[in-house]
Structure formats: structure tokens, C-alpha cells
Scaffold this active site. Sequence first.
Site, mmCIF file in Angstrom:
data_model
loop_
_atom_site.group_PDB
_atom_site.id
_atom_site.type_symbol
_atom_site.label_atom_id
_atom_site.label_comp_id
_atom_site.label_asym_id
_atom_site.label_seq_id
_atom_site.Cartn_x
_atom_site.Cartn_y
_atom_site.Cartn_z
ATOM 1 N N TYR A 148 8.818 41.259 59.703
ATOM 2 C CA TYR A 148 8.835 40.068 60.558
ATOM 3 C C TYR A 148 7.661 40.097 61.505
ATOM 4 C CZ TYR A 148 10.554 42.830 64.555
ATOM 5 O OH TYR A 148 10.670 43.727 65.586
ATOM 6 N N CYS A 149 7.281 38.914 62.008
ATOM 7 C CA CYS A 149 6.222 38.825 63.011
ATOM 8 C C CYS A 149 6.793 38.094 64.222
ATOM 9 C CB CYS A 149 4.983 38.123 62.446
ATOM 10 S SG CYS A 149 5.301 36.478 61.835
ATOM 11 N N THR A 150 5.998 37.353 64.909
ATOM 12 C CA THR A 150 6.440 36.731 66.153
ATOM 13 C C THR A 150 7.619 35.780 65.962
ATOM 14 O OG1 THR A 150 4.137 36.802 66.840
ATOM 15 C CG2 THR A 150 5.632 35.536 68.217
#
Length: 492
Positions: free
Chosen positions: A437-439
Site C-alpha cells: 500500500y501507499c498513501t
Amino acid sequence: MYKFLQKLGKSLMLPVAALPICGILMGLGYALAPGAMGVPGAPTEGAAYIVGFLLIKAGGALIDNMAWLFVIGVAVGMADDKDGTSALAGLVSFLMMKSLLAPAVVTTIMPSIADDRVKLLAFEKFENVFPAILAGLIGATCYNKFKNTQLPNWLAFFSGKRCVAIVTGVVSIGASVILLFVWPVIFGALYAVGEAILGLDIVGVGIYTFLNRLLIPTGLHHALNNVFWFDTVGIGDLQHFWAGDVMGQNGVTWSVGMYMAGFFPCMMFGIAGAAVAMVRAAKNKKVAIGIVTSAAICAFICGVTEPFEFSFMFLAFPLYVVYALLYAIFAMITVALGFRAGFCFSAGATDLIFSASLPAAANTWVILPMGIAAFVVFYLVFYFAIKKWDLKTPGNEDEDAEAEEAKIVLSNNDFTAIASGVLKAIGGKENVSNVDYCTTRLRFEIKDYTAVNEKGIKAAGAAGVIRPSKTACQVIIGPKVQFVYDELKKML
């Protein structure tokens, strides 16, 4: 490969962020204490010298040990769940390879290396960014593969993450054996290339400068530098420049300073132009300004270019090749115009000022028109390339386009239900190769793209779906993505 390089590039941003302040400290230090870099006649005592000397050492604390920063950054960044165990594993790998491939060790194992100056030089220059990145990748790979390993009961203490460092050590021994034979061959080949282009005059300057920049990520530029800058084959452009020699003195048969002069307009002004282009082209200008502005200042003052180069070389490698080519072009033009300058540290304003009074220095005023030209050309080329091909330079990455997604509010806070619904709609856990996952997004690597139900994903509570390729699927969750990811990992 492209995804791998993108992930590697992002992993390098953490150590890169620590470098600009070090470069600025060193630049100020050398300005106060030029005697510390061997400037003839410069004082080596007094209050200014002491303050400058301390600033140089403070900045050098990280610049001189940059490899350690890259080991940890790569190991953590390339790990599936960014666990600190991967950093330990990367450090284990680096320390082991550094020790096993030290000159004293390799000459004991293979005494013939001691009689081959090029091979010996290869191992003397081994501790650089390339083995650091390699060690980080080994540590991260071992962590990803063995973090959940179950051992027999009598070895249960070493199960799971505790076995990662052990496995990493064994793998690193194997990697060291391979590098024992491979590294000197590659280094020697580039050394031979350097010797071959010595007689090509200005064209040779261009080829050398291009290869110098292009090889920065591997550390193999040291092979060429030792041919041109130091007296390993009878050249020693840097040594003769600071010794006050000119053509015709002490065996000098070339225009002293020609293998250093071309770097000045690019490092001092070209990088600044490229930095402005990156900021203007960025989707997230705040991120771009924070990274490249300090890097450009660092390059201008003291010629430390790594903070700028490593910020995009892996994210947009074709642009980095163009960057190296621009260096070559400007180096040839600068030398052809008769500009001569030298450096002890690198081609920044500090070295230019203190080298201008030496006998070999010539036409130093040319730095102004060449600097302006470099600024404009670097700016135009970088801006056009970034906008035309949407290159992932600082502030222009996928995550920067997610700024608006940070405002998304989930329909409910039942993260378990959302994760379950998304997993079902993505095709079940058997369709998931990996998830991160990222932001604001869940990033899936999938096996069968036809199994993904986009309507089902949105019905589960996600805000949207992006499908960049047949093996990738990004699910837009919003700022609470970590909580959904945590539940998803449990289910997987």
C-alpha cells in the site's frame, strides 16, 4: 523490470534526503578552510580553519559513509512490509561482503591480485553505492522469502525473522565469491576503456564525462577516474593541476585540467536548470521543491551531485542517460573554448574559486556564458522529457497524483468488512501474488486480470480502481488505507 526500478528508486529517497545538508556543510567548510583540501598556500590553522574543518568532518560523516545509508534504505524499502529486520539483514550482507572482498583478504586468497594493480585497485574501490544497493537487495529478498520460515522444534528459536540474518549471511558469502571474479573483470574492462580514449583529445573528454556520470549508480566510475585524475597510468590530471604543473612540465603532454573543467557548468548551473524543470513539471510541487532545491544548492556550492542524481536515476533512467549525455556535450564545448579549472573535492563553486589562481587555470570567465547555457539547455530538455513522457521524477510520481484521494472518506469504519469485500472482488487470495500500500491505495499484484470485479470492489467500500497493467490492480481507499491493509494481510 520497470516496476522493480521504480520501487528501488523510491527506496533510495530516504537515504538521499539525508545528503543535501551534508553537502552544504562541506561546501561551507571548504570555503572557510581551503587548506583542508590541499590548496597551495592556504592556511591550516586559526579559528576559521578549525570551524571549517569541523564542518567538513560533520558533512563527511554521511557523505563518506553513503554506502551504509543506501544499504539500509534499499533493504527497508524493498521489503514487503518495511520491517526493520530487513535493514539488519542488509547490513549483515554489506558488512560481510565488505570484509570478504577487502584487499587484505582477497590478496591472501589469491596472491596474484597483489601483483595486478588494476585488480587490486578494483577491490580498494569496492566500498561504494553498487555493493551497498546489492547488499540491500540481498537483505530484502532474504527477508521476504524467509521471514515466515518454520524450523524444527530444536531450532525453533531461529524460526521466522530470526533466521533471516543467518540466511542472508550464507547468501552473501556466495555473492562475495562471485564478485571476487566478476568485479575485477568489469572494473578492468572500464579501466581499459579509459586508457583507450586517452588519445582522443576533446572527443575523449566527452566519452569519459558521459561514462563518468552513467556509471555513478554502480560505483564503476572510479575505474575511469583513476585513469584520468590520478597517476595510475601516467596521467594524473587532478594531481598535476594542484601541483601547479602546465603542459610541458613534469611529463605533462595534455592541457592540464581538461578532464575536470567540463564538470563545472553542469554541476553548478545545469543541475539547477534541471531542478527548476522538475519543480515546474511536478504534480506535487512541494515535494519536488523539498528534494531538488536543496540538492541543486548542494551541487552548486561543492559539487555533491548524488542527492540530485539518485532522486531520479532509477525512477526515470532514460532521463538519466540524457543527463549524462548533456554532461558530455557541455564538457567538450567547455574544453574547446579553453576553460580550465580543477577540483580537489568536486566541480562546485568552492573548488572553482580556489583553483582559479593556479597556473593551469585558464579562461575561468567562460563559466558564466557556459553556465547560463547549461542552465537553459538542462531546463528545456528536462521539462520537455518529463511532460512529454510523464517521467516519474520527484513530485511527479504516482503517489503525488493521489493528493486528492487523501480527502476520501470511507462509507464506514468496518475495515475487516471492506478488506474482505475487496479481497473477494479482486479474485480471492489465490489470485493475489503480492499486496502493498501507499498513501491512499492498496497495490495488488494479480495472476488473472479477468477475475477482478471492479463493481464488486466499489461495492465493498473502495472509492475507485486503477488497472495499470494485466498483472497490477490499485484499489483507492483513502487515508485510512493502512487499516484496511492490516486486515487484508491477516486474511492472506
